[in-house]
Design an enzyme around this catalytic site. Structure first.
Site, short mmCIF file in Angstrom:
data_model
loop_
_atom_site.label_atom_id
_atom_site.label_comp_id
_atom_site.label_asym_id
_atom_site.label_seq_id
_atom_site.Cartn_x
_atom_site.Cartn_y
_atom_site.Cartn_z
CB SER A 1 -8.23 3.24 2.92
OG SER A 1 -7.23 2.45 3.78
CB SER B 1 -8.20 0.25 5.82
OG SER B 1 -8.89 1.59 5.54
CE LYS C 1 -3.78 1.90 2.60
NZ LYS C 1 -4.85 1.63 3.85
N1 GLN Z 1 -13.05 3.60 6.23
C1 GLN Z 1 -12.31 3.98 7.59
C2 GLN Z 1 -11.83 5.30 7.55
O1 GLN Z 1 -12.48 6.07 6.75
C3 GLN Z 1 -11.11 3.13 8.00
C4 GLN Z 1 -10.05 3.44 7.37
C5 GLN Z 1 -8.75 2.73 7.47
O2 GLN Z 1 -8.96 1.47 8.04
N2 GLN Z 1 -7.65 3.32 7.08
O3 GLN Z 1 -11.42 5.90 8.73
#
Ligand code: GLN
Length: 489
Positions: free
Chosen positions: A154, A178, A79
């Site tokens: 994400s 994410s 990532k």
């Molecule tokens: N969807 C969650 C957020 O927007 C989790 C994001 C993540 O785990 N980086 O904060």
């Protein structure tokens, strides 16, 4: 089956037996990228030359009879918030569009020391804020099962790349879901390890008390292999835990006798998608058939989990993102006069809408007069949740829910409604707030052929129990592959 569609452990075996070379495997993946990438957009940076050079060097080592790691010669993606020395790391933000780190994250370094082949850096929501990879400065990543759908977020680039065969395995980051949510949307296996087991050094911080690097793979066994190679104490990360770690395994076991599964029915009864519920219930029945017993549980304070997560994560994000000020590194706006204008213009132009929303929210909940009302309350709620989940783990070994209340949704469906987007994380944030490990494993398809995931959460350091139960589900359901006739990507 093509090499790029095989699992890490199968390929590792073939490499060790010299049935294939790492160069051959790397070329198979790079050729696959040539076919798929224009439709998926999983990558931000592809390091073709670096990957081939690394593959050749592994092949050379192997030809000399060197004793190599199981990860040696395996094409892996990272990532793009995991720093890689000499390889651009953007966090999918204009702010870091041209940032080339002078050091590597510990987790990336560990993979390189195992001679893994780093193919490139994968797309994500900007600074890991989002649930759909639509908040990327580099464009949206599409779902390999249906390119009109999101890949999740994400770590959407990681999940799409693994599921389409653009890489064999990937490392993502999970602050509120994410790794697990995109894995579930793309038919992959995703693990968020116990907080502190994988070093966060070199992972660009979103919410430091919640962030954790985790693997996204094609199967449970690959996840166990990846985890075994990235855990460990790191003196560069003060929250990294100094304890002994086993080598994790996921060989299919036939019995789960005595394993107690807690079903927080009041949490997932909000899930209105009948296909998701049906696949989830099928998976629970598989666990039961293999000896597990199921109990209905109720987690006190669970309704506070999502709001507490968004308050705490935004508060921490507002502080972590303060460093992007146009002075030290990254983007700096043109035509500025004076320090205030430097900050304002740089941050206004450098961050996307979602990052700005979180910075505003985070600054608000931490501000004098509101701190007690919002931030401190969220921290209290989070402590209550740790307490109630720990209590549950005195009576059960795992807590099971669907990973997400729905399957991959249409691109664009939720971009204008952030609160609806935040609801994507309803089942996943609990593991981050409590620091506990959780895995998402595919448990079937919905009526449109989109993957459904079941999430299993364990008490701290219960990763092996997660792998044991997840591999039983996987053995019964099978690996979820893109349907061949639908493989237009
Ligand atoms: N969807 C969650 C957020 O927007 C989790 C994001 C993540 O785990 N980086 O904060």
């Amino acid at each position: 089956m093509q090499l790029y569609d095989m699992t890490l452990h199968e390929l590792s075996d073939m490499l060790a037996k010299r049935k294939i070379s790492s160069k051959e495997l790397t070329l198979s993946v790079l050729d696959r990228i040539d076919v798929t990438e224009s439709r998926l957009n999983s990558f931000i940076t592809i390091d073709r030359q670096g990957a081939l050079k690394q593959a050749e060097s592994v092949d050379f080592k192997r030809s000399k009879g060197e004793n190599l790691s199981v990860l040696a010669g395996i094409p892996i993606g990272l990532k793009d918030n995991i720093c890689t020395k000499g390889l651009r790391t953007t966090c999918a933000s204009k702010m870091l569009e041209n940032y080339v780190p002078p050091y590597s994250a510990t987790a990336a370094q560990k993979l390189s020391e195992c001679d893994a082949v780093i193919i490139g850096k994968l797309n994500m929501d900007e600074f890991a804020m989002g649930s759909s990879t639509e908040n990327s400065f580099f464009g949206v990543t599409k779902n390999p099962f249906d390119v009109t759908k999101v890949a999740g977020g994400s770590s959407g680039g990681c999940a799409a790349a693994v599921s389409s065969g653009e890489v064999i395995a990937a490392l993502g980051s999970d602050t509120g879901g994410s790794v697990r949510q995109p894995a579930s949307f793309c038919g992959a296996v995703g693990l968020k390890p116990t907080y502190g087991t994988v070093s966060r050094y070199g992972l660009v911080a979103f919410a430091s008390s919640l962030d954790q690097i985790g693997p996204i793979c094609k199967c449970v066994r690959d996840c166990a292999i990846m985890l075994s190679h990235i855990v460990g104490h790191d003196k560069h990360d003060p929250t990294s835990l100094n304890r002994g770690y086993p080598t994790f395994s996921a060989d299919t076991i036939s019995s789960l006798d005595g394993l107690r599964i807690g079903l927080p029915t009041d949490l997932y009864e909000k899930c209105t998608d009948p296909d998701v519920l049906a696949r989830f219930e099928d998976a629970v029945r598989i666990l039961e058939k293999h000896g597990a017993c199921v109990k209905h549980i109720s987690i006190e304070g669970i309704r506070f989990a999502l709001p507490a997560y968004y308050v705490i994560s935004s508060a921490e994000a507002s502080s972590n993102l303060a460093r992007f000020d146009g002075v030290r590194y990254g983007f700096r706006a043109d035509g500025i006069s004076g320090i205030n204008e430097l900050y304002t213009k740089t941050r206004s132009q450098g961050f996307g809408d979602e990052c700005k929303r979180r910075i505003l929210l985070g600054t608000f909940v931490l501000s004098e007069g509101y701190r007690d009302k919002y931030y401190k309350k969220a921290v209290t709620a989070s402590r209550l949740l740790v307490h109630s989940v720990k209590q549950q783990f005195e009576n059960v070994d795992l807590i099971a829910t669907p990973t997400c209340a729905e399957t991959a949704f249409d691109i664009g469906k939720k971009v204008s409604d952030p609160v609806q987007m935040y609801h994507s994380d309803i089942f996943t944030v609990l593991a981050n707030l409590t620091g506990m490990p959780a895995i998402s494993v595919p448990c079937g398809l919905d009526k449109d052929g989109l993957p459904v995931g079941i999430q299993l959460m364990a008490n701290s350091f219960g990763e092996q129990t997660l792998f044991d139960a997840a591999s039983v589900i996987e053995a019964c359901v099978g690996r979820i592959m893109r349907r061949c006739e639908n493989d237009r990507i």
